[in-house]
Write a protein that holds these residues in place. Structure first.
Motif, mmCIF file in Angstrom:
data_model
loop_
_atom_site.group_PDB
_atom_site.id
_atom_site.type_symbol
_atom_site.label_atom_id
_atom_site.label_comp_id
_atom_site.label_asym_id
_atom_site.label_seq_id
_atom_site.Cartn_x
_atom_site.Cartn_y
_atom_site.Cartn_z
ATOM 1 N N THR A 120 0.710 -1.179 0.081
ATOM 2 C CA THR A 120 -0.062 0.385 -0.511
ATOM 3 C C THR A 120 0.742 0.848 0.101
ATOM 4 N N GLY A 121 0.413 2.342 -0.827
ATOM 5 C CA GLY A 121 1.131 3.610 -0.822
ATOM 6 C C GLY A 121 2.377 3.339 -1.876
ATOM 7 N N ALA A 122 2.689 2.736 -2.839
ATOM 8 C CA ALA A 122 3.825 2.319 -3.118
ATOM 9 C C ALA A 122 3.042 3.051 -5.258
ATOM 10 N N ALA A 123 3.987 3.559 -5.157
ATOM 11 C CA ALA A 123 3.877 4.114 -6.928
ATOM 12 C C ALA A 123 3.138 2.740 -7.766
ATOM 13 N N LEU A 124 3.708 1.680 -8.094
ATOM 14 C CA LEU A 124 3.213 0.906 -8.974
ATOM 15 C C LEU A 124 1.758 0.476 -8.632
ATOM 16 N N THR A 125 1.281 0.607 -7.087
ATOM 17 C CA THR A 125 0.017 0.207 -7.289
ATOM 18 C C THR A 125 -0.992 2.079 -7.378
ATOM 19 N N SER A 126 -0.623 3.036 -7.959
ATOM 20 C CA SER A 126 -1.522 3.469 -8.699
ATOM 21 C C SER A 126 -2.282 2.714 -10.378
ATOM 22 N N SER A 127 -1.228 1.887 -10.687
ATOM 23 C CA SER A 127 -1.337 1.156 -12.038
ATOM 24 C C SER A 127 -2.587 0.424 -12.119
ATOM 25 N N VAL A 128 -3.314 -0.313 -10.704
ATOM 26 C CA VAL A 128 -4.265 -1.193 -11.305
ATOM 27 C C VAL A 128 -5.678 -0.269 -11.987
ATOM 28 N N ASN A 129 -6.220 -1.675 -12.778
ATOM 29 C CA ASN A 129 -7.004 -0.990 -13.261
ATOM 30 C C ASN A 129 -6.671 -0.426 -15.222
ATOM 31 N N THR A 130 -5.281 -0.175 -15.034
ATOM 32 C CA THR A 130 -4.682 0.098 -16.354
ATOM 33 C C THR A 130 -3.739 -0.364 -16.879
ATOM 34 N N VAL A 131 -3.327 -0.115 -18.367
ATOM 35 C CA VAL A 131 -2.443 -0.917 -19.074
ATOM 36 C C VAL A 131 -0.982 -0.384 -18.088
ATOM 37 N N VAL A 132 -0.454 -2.191 -18.382
ATOM 38 C CA VAL A 132 0.887 -1.920 -18.409
ATOM 39 C C VAL A 132 1.590 -2.661 -19.070
ATOM 40 N N ALA A 133 3.247 -2.106 -18.772
ATOM 41 C CA ALA A 133 3.792 -3.316 -19.755
ATOM 42 C C ALA A 133 4.841 -4.127 -18.424
ATOM 43 N N TYR A 134 5.783 -5.961 -18.558
ATOM 44 C CA TYR A 134 6.522 -5.816 -18.044
ATOM 45 C C TYR A 134 7.536 -6.442 -19.152
ATOM 46 N N GLU A 135 8.531 -6.900 -18.611
ATOM 47 C CA GLU A 135 9.676 -7.157 -19.727
ATOM 48 C C GLU A 135 10.745 -7.628 -19.061
ATOM 49 N N ALA A 136 11.104 -8.817 -19.203
ATOM 50 C CA ALA A 136 11.993 -9.680 -18.903
ATOM 51 C C ALA A 136 13.247 -10.011 -19.432
ATOM 52 N N ASP A 137 14.145 -10.848 -19.105
ATOM 53 C CA ASP A 137 14.939 -10.698 -19.800
ATOM 54 C C ASP A 137 15.915 -12.011 -19.632
ATOM 55 N N ASP A 138 17.087 -12.193 -20.339
ATOM 56 C CA ASP A 138 17.892 -12.831 -19.841
ATOM 57 C C ASP A 138 18.765 -12.461 -21.351
ATOM 58 N N ILE A 139 20.039 -11.898 -21.291
ATOM 59 C CA ILE A 139 20.500 -11.158 -21.773
ATOM 60 C C ILE A 139 22.505 -11.599 -21.340
ATOM 61 N N ASP A 140 23.223 -12.238 -22.012
ATOM 62 C CA ASP A 140 24.653 -12.707 -21.565
ATOM 63 C C ASP A 140 25.564 -11.437 -21.765
#
Length: 138
Positions: free
Chosen positions: A54-74
């Motif tokens: 609660t109170g984290a900036a990203l909780t403002s993203s609830v019910n909105t479009v977000v992107a999530y990225e993960a990778d494994d690059i040498d």
């Protein structure tokens, strides 16, 4: 330096790679500007699940479009993969589901995480980078 071959991944291939790592970055809007936070995750079906507080900036993203990225690059060879999930972030409110995710997804920071967010993907894209030329062409 060897040429790199970029190969697009199918949705299923991308989600399978995402299941194999636990850390990524969520991209959301904060005060009308793009914001990025590193978070740990799990993939449940095709949804990406993260925990926050609660109170984290990203909780403002609830019910909105977000992107999530993960990778494994040498970093030396410049080979590996990257996956991006784009969709609506929804808060998980079902108590049983919240408890299940809390037991499966341990926070990687020392903070009480009382919120669970699930990203329902509209788009799943990804690619691999490998050494070599396509079809043996040089």
């Amino acid at each position: 330096m060897n040429a790199r071959r970029l190969t697009e991944l199918s949705r299923e291939e991308a989600l399978e790679l995402l299941r194999g790592v636990g850390l990524g970055r969520i991209v959301f809007t904060e005060d009308a500007l793009p914001a990025i936070r590193p978070v740990n995750h799990l993939v449940d079906g095709d949804a990406v699940v993260i925990r926050s507080h609660t109170g984290a900036a990203l909780t403002s993203s609830v019910n909105t479009v977000v992107a999530y990225e993960a990778d494994d690059i040498d970093p030396k060879e410049h080979t590996g993969w990257s996956v991006i999930v784009t969709g609506i972030a929804r808060e998980v409110t079902d108590p049983a589901a919240v408890e299940r995710y809390k037991s499966l997804l341990r926070p990687w920071v020392d903070r009480h995480m009382d919120r669970v967010l699930r990203i329902h993907p509209t788009f799943v894209t990804g690619f691999t980078l490998t050494n070599g030329h396509p079809h043996g062409v040089r």
